[in-house]
Write a protein that holds these residues in place. Structure first.
Motif, short mmCIF file in Angstrom:
data_model
loop_
_atom_site.label_atom_id
_atom_site.label_comp_id
_atom_site.label_asym_id
_atom_site.label_seq_id
_atom_site.Cartn_x
_atom_site.Cartn_y
_atom_site.Cartn_z
N ARG A 10 0.81 -1.17 0.13
CA ARG A 10 -0.18 -0.17 -0.10
C ARG A 10 0.69 1.36 0.01
N ALA A 11 2.00 1.27 0.88
CA ALA A 11 2.77 2.41 0.76
C ALA A 11 3.62 2.54 -0.41
N TYR A 12 4.04 1.55 -1.05
CA TYR A 12 4.81 1.67 -2.24
C TYR A 12 3.97 2.08 -3.43
N TYR A 13 2.46 1.59 -3.30
CA TYR A 13 1.53 1.95 -4.31
C TYR A 13 1.17 3.60 -4.49
N ALA A 14 1.01 4.00 -3.16
CA ALA A 14 0.53 5.40 -2.90
C ALA A 14 1.83 6.22 -3.47
N GLN A 15 3.04 5.96 -3.33
CA GLN A 15 4.01 6.73 -3.98
C GLN A 15 3.86 7.26 -5.43
N GLY A 16 3.86 8.28 -5.64
CA GLY A 16 3.70 8.97 -7.03
C GLY A 16 2.14 9.19 -7.43
N ARG A 17 1.36 8.62 -6.52
CA ARG A 17 -0.03 8.91 -6.77
C ARG A 17 -0.83 9.77 -5.88
N ASP A 18 -0.46 9.51 -4.46
CA ASP A 18 -1.11 10.12 -3.33
C ASP A 18 -0.24 11.60 -3.03
N PRO A 19 -1.04 12.38 -2.04
CA PRO A 19 -0.29 13.62 -1.64
C PRO A 19 0.83 13.24 -0.72
N ILE A 69 9.97 10.49 2.33
CA ILE A 69 10.46 10.84 1.19
C ILE A 69 10.11 12.29 0.83
N THR A 70 10.73 12.72 -0.12
CA THR A 70 10.82 14.19 -0.53
C THR A 70 9.69 14.43 -1.58
N GLU A 71 9.12 15.43 -1.79
CA GLU A 71 8.40 15.83 -2.97
C GLU A 71 8.70 15.32 -4.34
N GLU A 72 10.15 15.56 -4.44
CA GLU A 72 10.44 15.22 -5.80
C GLU A 72 10.64 13.72 -5.96
N GLU A 73 10.93 12.90 -4.78
CA GLU A 73 10.76 11.38 -4.86
C GLU A 73 9.28 11.02 -5.01
N ASN A 74 8.39 11.77 -4.46
CA ASN A 74 7.04 11.36 -4.64
C ASN A 74 6.41 11.82 -6.22
N ARG A 75 7.20 12.05 -6.96
CA ARG A 75 7.06 12.24 -8.39
C ARG A 75 7.12 10.98 -9.07
N HIS A 76 7.68 9.79 -8.37
CA HIS A 76 8.01 8.55 -9.20
C HIS A 76 7.37 7.35 -8.59
N LYS A 77 6.48 6.64 -9.48
CA LYS A 77 5.88 5.49 -9.11
C LYS A 77 6.93 4.22 -8.70
N VAL A 78 6.61 3.61 -7.57
CA VAL A 78 7.24 2.63 -7.56
C VAL A 78 6.72 1.31 -7.85
N THR A 79 5.54 1.34 -7.97
CA THR A 79 4.78 -0.16 -8.27
C THR A 79 3.40 0.20 -9.01
N ASN A 80 3.10 -0.46 -9.90
CA ASN A 80 1.87 -0.57 -10.76
C ASN A 80 0.71 -1.45 -10.00
N SER A 81 1.23 -2.08 -9.07
CA SER A 81 0.37 -3.49 -8.40
C SER A 81 -0.07 -2.62 -6.96
N LYS A 82 -1.45 -2.76 -7.02
CA LYS A 82 -2.23 -2.41 -5.87
C LYS A 82 -2.17 -3.46 -4.81
N PRO A 83 -2.32 -3.15 -3.47
CA PRO A 83 -2.16 -4.29 -2.54
C PRO A 83 -3.16 -5.44 -2.88
N GLY A 84 -2.44 -6.72 -2.85
CA GLY A 84 -3.29 -7.74 -3.07
C GLY A 84 -2.90 -8.29 -4.59
#
Length: 159
Positions: free
Chosen positions: A47-56, A72-87
């Protein structure tokens, strides 16, 4: 961070990892060393990985705190970590159907190499060992990454 225990991975990935640890240093003695960075992921970590790059950023860092990840920083939050939702991630099954591999430069404990040539060499080695294993930068097994929708160089998985 998820766990790094190869015993939590599918047997095919365990055998491939043992092969990598034996053969990589023999074939590439002066190159960065493969390092197992992740095997199993909890739903909260996914869930935390999926939120990165998508959520505030505040929400992302709140979720990261829940799983003991550094903010992480605002800059790091511009990059998605995964395309897989939890589950949905292959990292979430037990045994895990996926592993992630990074490369540590010789003589260091932290410096990571992102050189695609090391990943290509590793993928060739792994696929030669077991063609059932898919590399995350070549989902369709044609040895090209430029035709992939998602390129995840550290990722190796089985069905």
């Amino acid at each position: 961070m998820g766990n790094r225990d190869i015993k939590d991975a599918d047997t095919r990935l365990q055998l491939a990892w043992a092969f990598i640890l034996t053969e990589w240093p023999r074939l590439y003695p002066n190159s960065p060393l493969p390092f197992l960075s992740e095997v199993y992921r909890s739903p909260d970590l996914q869930r935390a990985y999926y939120a990165q790059g998508r959520d505030p950023l505040a929400r992302v860092n709140s979720q990261r705190r829940l799983v003991n990840l550094a903010p992480i920083t605002e800059e790091e939050n511009r990059h998605k970590v995964t395309n897989s939702k939890p589950g949905q991630s292959k990292h979430q099954s037990l045994p895990s159907k996926a592993i992630d591999v990074l490369f540590v430069k010789p003589g260091t404990q932290r410096e990571i190499s992102q050189d695609i040539n090391f990943y290509k060499a590793l993928a060739k080695m792994v696929r030669g060992f077991n063609p059932e294993i898919t590399w995350g930068a070549d989902w369709n097994h044609n040895w090209r990454s430029d035709d992939e929708r998602l390129v995840d160089m550290p990722h190796f998985e089985v069905q």
